[in-house]
Design an enzyme around this catalytic site. Structure first.
Site, mmCIF file in Angstrom:
data_model
loop_
_atom_site.group_PDB
_atom_site.id
_atom_site.type_symbol
_atom_site.label_atom_id
_atom_site.label_comp_id
_atom_site.label_asym_id
_atom_site.label_seq_id
_atom_site.Cartn_x
_atom_site.Cartn_y
_atom_site.Cartn_z
ATOM 1 C CE LYS A 1 28.859 37.631 47.596
ATOM 2 N NZ LYS A 1 28.095 37.622 46.326
ATOM 3 C CE LYS B 1 34.357 34.070 41.164
ATOM 4 N NZ LYS B 1 32.960 34.507 40.998
ATOM 5 C CE LYS C 1 37.046 38.745 44.764
ATOM 6 N NZ LYS C 1 36.035 39.118 43.786
#
Ligand code: TYM
Length: 334
Positions: A201, A114, A198
């Site tokens: 969102k 992230k 994966k």
């Protein structure tokens, strides 16, 4: 020792929930509420570790709550609330920041993903996010945590923190070591555009995921466009090893039809992927269309959703305060 089984899990209100959240977590949430006491949390404080537009965040908290209800969570069976309304989460997170080790956090792969290449610019919150997640779970002394495979490492950290707290403060078994409940057959739903990533969102292309709110037309288009394979469907699972997109579509189909991947493959061997896609579109529409419609309906009554959160908060607070009192005592705080 607290032997009572208690389930806790959380979902970030950072946008549309998708098929990955549904198969990896929400479906499990719903089936667990039949057997155990369950607490499900809209983790708004986790969401703000990355900047969120305040208006979007507000709406997303309500939309995530609506998604919980639309997939079958029952506020009379499960406690449903938003994290920021129970201040015990942040208090315990601070305490656990002092128990958790920097070396442990440095190993968290999700932070590395992230934060990207410029880690110096990531928020401190994003770095210590796994400690807050441990606090969420341990605040209620939860024993079982249903999550997708991407959260496994965070769960292991929560166990390490619980264990260290119990040892440091000489209170064996004070915090139960929370067990992850990860779906066996489909622990990680992959992106429809890239089967090595994966479904998420945050991926830019909306074609990478099926959102719970997508209508039949959108689902149809997305599955049609999904990457698959130019060969036909093979006879054995092993032959899908280097074809992650094809494997992903077959696995989703097997999960939604409750049949094993082996069965699906033997049923479809030799057929083109367009055949699978037609059938898959149908089962996804059957499963998600009612959910999407229910979300839209629930979103029309925001005060109803806020009231569900308020009632859930009251219940969660009672457990949290009782546990926090004991936690403060263990540490020697007055
Ligand atoms: P979040 O909001 O990213 O995802 C919510 C749940 O959905 C699962 N999930 C998936 N499962 C399978 N395939 C996918 N592609 C996929 N994408 C998401 C996640 O594993 C998760 O179960 N840190 C957590 C939220 C959290 C939490 C907690 C969870 C905060 N505190 C305490 C459990 C207990 C998160 O970011 O989930």
């Amino acid at each position: 020792m607290n032997k009572k089984k208690l389930v806790f899990s959380g979902v970030q209100p950072t946008g549309n929930l998708h098929l990955g959240n549904y198969l990896g977590a929400l479906k499990n949430f719903v089936s667990l509420q039949k057997e155990m006491e369950c607490i499900y949390c809209v983790v708004d404080l986790h969401a703000i570790t990355v900047f969120q537009d305040p208006n979007h965040l507000h709406n997303n908290v309500l939309e995530t709550t609506a998604s919980f209800l639309a997939t079958g969570l029952d506020p009379n069976k499960s406690i449903i609330f938003n994290q920021s309304s129970v201040s015990g989460h942040t208090e315990l997170a601070w305490i656990l920041n002092c128990v958790s080790r920097i070396g442990w956090l440095n190993r968290m792969t999700q932070f590395k993903d992230k934060a990207g290449s410029d880690k110096e610019k990531a928020s401190v919150g994003l770095y210590i996010y796994p400690n807050l997640m441990a606090a969420d779970i341990l605040l209620y002394k939860a024993t079982h945590v249903p999550v997708g495979a991407d959260q496994k490492q965070h769960l292991e950290l929560s166990r390490d923190i619980a264990q260290k707290f119990n040892k440091d403060f000489n209170c064996k078994d004070f915090f139960p070591l929370p067990e992850p409940l990860i779906p066996k057959n489909i622990s990680r739903v992959m992106s429809l555009r890239d089967g090595t990533k994966k479904m998420s969102k945050s991926e830019e292309s909306d074609y990478s995921r099926i959102n719970l709110k997508d209508n039949a037309d959108e689902i149809n288009k997305k599955i049609k466009k999904a990457k698959s394979d130019s060969d036909s469907i093979p006879e054995e699972k092993q032959l899908l090893e280097n074809k992650p997109e094809a494997l992903n579509l077959l696995t989703i189909y097997s999960e939604l039809t409750n049949s094993s991947l082996d069965n699906v493959i033997s049923e479809m061997a030799g057929k083109e992927y367009s055949f699978l896609k037609t059938k898959l579109t149908e089962v996804i529409i059957n499963e998600l269309s009612p959910v999407g419609k229910e979300i839209q309906k629930l979103l029309k009554d925001k005060s109803y959703l806020k009231n569900i959160l308020k009632k859930g908060t009251e219940k969660a607070n009672i457990i949290a305060e009782e546990n926090l009192k004991n936690i403060r005592e263990k540490i020697g705080l007055i």
